[in-house]
Structure formats: C-alpha cells, structure tokens
Design an enzyme around this catalytic site. Structure first.
Site, PDB file in Angstrom:
ATOM      1  CG  ASP A  13      28.584  35.488  22.321  1.00  0.00           C
ATOM      2  OD1 ASP A  13      29.562  35.614  23.066  1.00  0.00           O
ATOM      3  OD2 ASP A  13      27.506  34.981  22.675  1.00  0.00           O
ATOM      4  CE  LYS A  16      31.412  42.585  22.854  1.00  0.00           C
ATOM      5  NZ  LYS A  16      30.415  41.551  22.574  1.00  0.00           N
ATOM      6  N   GLY A  40      33.526  36.427  26.900  1.00  0.00           N
ATOM      7  CA  GLY A  40      34.592  35.601  26.330  1.00  0.00           C
ATOM      8  C   GLY A  40      34.961  36.151  24.978  1.00  0.00           C
ATOM      9  CG  HIS A  41      36.084  39.844  24.242  1.00  0.00           C
ATOM     10  ND1 HIS A  41      36.395  41.128  24.613  1.00  0.00           N
ATOM     11  CD2 HIS A  41      34.747  39.758  24.270  1.00  0.00           C
ATOM     12  CE1 HIS A  41      35.283  41.783  24.852  1.00  0.00           C
ATOM     13  NE2 HIS A  41      34.275  40.976  24.659  1.00  0.00           N
ATOM     14  CD  GLN A 224      28.647  40.640  29.385  1.00  0.00           C
ATOM     15  OE1 GLN A 224      28.781  41.753  29.882  1.00  0.00           O
ATOM     16  NE2 GLN A 224      29.465  39.662  29.650  1.00  0.00           N
TER      17      GLN A 224
HETATM   18  P1  IMP Z   1      25.147  36.555  33.352  1.00  0.00           P
HETATM   19  O1  IMP Z   1      25.864  37.679  32.702  1.00  0.00           O
HETATM   20  O2  IMP Z   1      26.030  35.371  33.643  1.00  0.00           O
HETATM   21  O3  IMP Z   1      24.364  36.988  34.546  1.00  0.00           O
HETATM   22  O4  IMP Z   1      24.056  35.980  32.299  1.00  0.00           O
HETATM   23  C1  IMP Z   1      22.936  36.759  31.909  1.00  0.00           C
HETATM   24  C2  IMP Z   1      22.610  36.550  30.440  1.00  0.00           C
HETATM   25  O5  IMP Z   1      23.625  37.160  29.643  1.00  0.00           O
HETATM   26  C3  IMP Z   1      22.564  35.076  29.993  1.00  0.00           C
HETATM   27  O6  IMP Z   1      21.583  34.948  28.978  1.00  0.00           O
HETATM   28  C4  IMP Z   1      23.934  34.854  29.408  1.00  0.00           C
HETATM   29  O7  IMP Z   1      23.946  33.816  28.443  1.00  0.00           O
HETATM   30  C5  IMP Z   1      24.184  36.205  28.758  1.00  0.00           C
HETATM   31  N1  IMP Z   1      25.614  36.532  28.611  1.00  0.00           N
HETATM   32  C6  IMP Z   1      26.473  36.910  29.575  1.00  0.00           C
HETATM   33  N2  IMP Z   1      27.689  37.144  29.071  1.00  0.00           N
HETATM   34  C7  IMP Z   1      27.598  36.931  27.753  1.00  0.00           C
HETATM   35  C8  IMP Z   1      28.525  37.056  26.665  1.00  0.00           C
HETATM   36  O8  IMP Z   1      29.699  37.423  26.817  1.00  0.00           O
HETATM   37  N3  IMP Z   1      28.048  36.753  25.441  1.00  0.00           N
HETATM   38  C9  IMP Z   1      26.759  36.378  25.232  1.00  0.00           C
HETATM   39  N4  IMP Z   1      25.861  36.257  26.201  1.00  0.00           N
HETATM   40  C10 IMP Z   1      26.270  36.542  27.457  1.00  0.00           C
END
Ligand code: IMP
Length: 434
Positions: A13, A16, A40-41, A224
C-alpha cells in the site's frame, strides 16, 4: 534503454499503483510478477478512480501491453470482473492484456482451505485478505496446482479439478467445516470462464523476452511489499509470494541480466494491514491523524490500516534485499499538518541498539523503536509540482531520510493524481527513466 522494477519498500500500500501508472508512459509493457487479487492498486486519472487488483496499471495507457506473469495467481471471477469494469470505461483490455499460461488458478475451495487455516485454534491468524491466495500457492509449491494452460485443456482440467477439489473437501470435513461447495457448478463455471480468458493467454515469458530483444522497455510491477515477501518479510505474517525484486525474474521468466534498475516505493510514514510485528506503529492520536489524513483503509478489504512513523532500519533492510537504485516517497502531504515528525532511526532489542532486522518474530514484537524528531513544515504541499518549491523543512525531512537510509530519494509524491509527482532533476531515477 532500461527495464525497471518498481516495488514496495514497506508492508504494501505504498502507492505503487499511481507511480507505475505514471511511469508506464515511458515503457512499452507493464508486467505483474506475483500475488493475486489480494493487491489493490488505486490509480486516479483525470479525476477518475480505478482500483486494479490483478491487471497491471499499464492497461490505462492506450496501446501499452499489460502482462500478468507466471508468478501471479488468478481467480478468473476477479479477473473477468476487472476486465468488465475497465471495458465499461472504454479500455481495450482484450487488445492490451496478455496472461501467462503458467500462472496458477484460484478456486473457491482455496478460500475454504484458507478459512480452515485462519480459524484453527492452535494457529496464529495472519489476518489474510481471504482471497485464497496462500492455499493456491501451497498447491503450486506442492506440485498439484492448476495452471492456466491446464484450465484451457478440458481433459487435463477435469482430472486436476477432481483431484484438487476432493482433496480440499476432505480437509474441510476433517476440520468440521460444513461449507457446501457445489463442485459440478464450479467446474462448469470455470470451463465457461476459461473460454472467455483463452484469447488473452500466451507464453508471456516468450512475449517479454522477444520484446526486450526487439528493444522494447518493460516495467515490472510488484504487488504487496518487501516486508510481506515470503522469504524476506516478517514471516509468518507475510503473503505467500516473492514480492521482493528477485520475484520479478522468477515471476515473469525474464533473466536478472535484463533488468537495469530497481526503484523502491515508500510512504513518508508507514502502514500495515493484517497482523504481525510493526515496530514504529503509533497507537495514539498521531496514528489516528495519519489514518484519517492519508485515508488509510484497505483498497481491497476496507480494513483500517495500522499507521506509524517512517522506519529507517526497515528501509535499510529492504534497500539491501532489493538493491534499490532510488526511492519514491509517497504521501508526503499527509504529514503537512504535523508540528514535528518522528522517525524511527534504530531498534532497541533487549537493551541493545541495532539497525539490523531481526528474523525472530518474538524479537520483532519486543523491539522498542528509537525515535528522532524533525520539524514539520505546516504548509500544504499537494499543489507543488517542482521539488525545489517544497518548503525547506519538507526538503529537510527528505534529506534526513536519505542520510539515514543511504538511499537516494529520486521522486516525491504529494497526492493521488499523476500531476502530483516530482522527479528530482539530476537524480539516478531521472536517468533510469530517461
Ligand atoms: P494474503 O496475501 O491474503 O495471504 O494475506 C497475507 C498478509 O498480507 C495479510 O497481512 C494481508 O493483510 C497482507 N496483504 C496482502 N495483500 C496486501 C496488499 O496489497 N497490501 C497490503 N497488505 C497486503
């Protein structure tokens, strides 16, 4: 001619989406290399807001190719929904998008498996996005996953689907989850979606390498952030893919020798969604002020983000792991109202000062952040378009970050729009982008 990677230097977040969208002008192809619709961009173009989860933001530029690489996991429902939204906005998605035939497919039973693992009483919940991302990567690494190429091949699909779905149902039953999945309906649904996706599928490694050989420029877009990387992040509170720079090569099939530069994106402060250690988190009023001013709520799940101060040891660590050539500092404007700005410059762990990143979670949880303070600028910065025009204290803050992290700050962003971005004249970033 440079091929560059742009990725998150913190816990995701970092903004990017906007940066990749802006830089995309200078590239022919934008490629995603890992993650799925957990990302989520948010991109704002001419007052219109797009939230892209799977499709690289290069899609918003007519004529550019957008590539979903082999390292990405794809939920066809999410993909088709995103395609529809973009097409409704007049974007030629089918003409621009290429999807790897080696990317893996997410099924509803992956979400079921995630529910099992997140709810187990003996397991610390990761606070995932509940999109089935982790279980899909588990199947990939377990060598039983379904790739897009398999989805498009009916006999292979039928066999793999039967095996995978029975496997997951057995697990769900063993954990007394009574969620009933209509497997016949899911199978038919996926076969129907496969036909819609088919025309966009190809060997994207070949496509990218051919393009690079022909002198085209590729921008690799991380999802991420480095601290959520499966190897280098705050394990187990991470996502299940290689978000760090190395993932760009394994996740697209482009060799490291073809990459010319790596740009890290970091907020002027820091946030995290989900569980896990966060040394410079601010649980007080300031954290709340940052959350409100920065609108720090997840673009995928809507969850409030945890907020805190810029963390120097963390940034030094992610700069090392990724080999950043230059940094982009986003959301500087969120700090406009603050009298003084705190920066975590070191960690105190069991009485010892360190600027290194501990691997053990127990230690990470016990870190006492050591702060220094710099004066705020108390002036709105969101309409400033030249770095030299930023208030002296804001430039002082950037200089402080550069000195402490040892990394160049080549670009500063002060708002969601493309226009609210300044690339510093004479910086390494400017050279890499030229
Ligand atoms: P997962 O990717 O759904 O398995 O989640 C694993 C961890 O990564 C959790 O703490 C999510 O909140 C975090 N996470 C996954 N995608 C994002 C993102 O795009 N931005 C911020 N945190 C993320």
């Amino acid at each position: 001619m440079s091929n560059l990677i742009v990725l998150g230097a913190q816990w995701g977040d970092e903004g990017k989406g906007k940066i990749v969208d802006l830089f995309a002008e200078k590239f022919d192809i934008v490629a995603r290399y890992q993650g799925g619709h957990n990302a989520g961009h948010t991109v704002q173009v001419a007052g219109r807001r797009f939230v892209l989860k799977l499709i690289p933001s290069g899609i918003l530029h007519p004529g550019k190719r957008a590539v979903i690489g082999n390292g990405v996991v794809i939920d066809p429902h999410a993909l088709l929904e995103e395609i529809r939204t973009l097409e409704d906005a007049g974007i030629d998605v089918r003409g621009q998008l290429a999807i790897s035939n080696r990317a893996h497919v997410i099924f509803p039973f992956h979400r079921l498996a995630e529910k099992v693992s997140e709810n187990r009483p003996d397991r610390v919940a990761i606070g995932t996005t509940s999109r089935g991302i982790g279980p899909c990567y588990e199947d990939k690494i377990g060598r039983r996953g379904m790739r897009i190429a398999d989805l498009l091949n009916p006999p292979v699909f039928d066999t793999l689907f039967r095996y995978l779905s029975e496997d997951k149902q057995t697990i769900a039953r063993a954990f007394h989850l009574d969620d009933q999945l209509d497997l016949d309906a899911i199978r038919e649904d996926y076969k129907r979606m496969a036909e819609q996706i088919r025309p966009m599928v190809c060997d994207t490694a070949q496509l990218l390498n051919d393009a690079i050989r022909a002198g085209r420029r590729v921008l690799f877009e991380g999802a991420q952030g480095t601290m959520l990387d499966i190897d280098h992040g705050t394990y187990p509170f991470v996502t299940s893919s290689s978000a760090a720079a190395g993932g760009a090569c394994t996740g697209t099939g482009v060799a490291p020798t073809k990459i010319d530069g790596i740009l890290g994106v970091s907020k002027a402060y820091i946030t995290r969604v989900g569980s896990g250690p966060f040394p410079s988190e601010d649980h007080g009023e300031d954290g709340e002020r940052i959350r409100k001013a920065g609108n720090e709520f997840g673009s995928v799940t809507g969850r409030p983000r945890r907020c805190g101060w810029f963390d120097v040891p963390l940034l030094r660590y992610t700069a090392m792991v990724n080999g950043f050539d230059s940094l982009i500092i986003t959301k500087l404007d969120v700090l406009d109202p603050f009298d003084r700005i705190k920066v975590c410059v070191a960690y105190r762990v069991h009485g010892h000062l360190t600027t290194g990143m501990p691997a053990e979670n127990a230690l990470l949880e016990q870190i006492e952040p050591v702060y220094e303070e710099v004066p705020g600028w108390k002036t709105p910065t969101s309409s400033i378009t030249r770095y030299e025009d930023l208030p002296a204290a804001a430039r002082g803050y950037i200089a402080f970050l550069e000195e402490k992290t040892g990394a160049e700050v080549g670009c500063v962003s002060t708002g969601p729009d493309r226009t609210q971005t300044m690339i510093r004249a004479g910086s390494r970033m400017e050279k890499l982008l030229s």
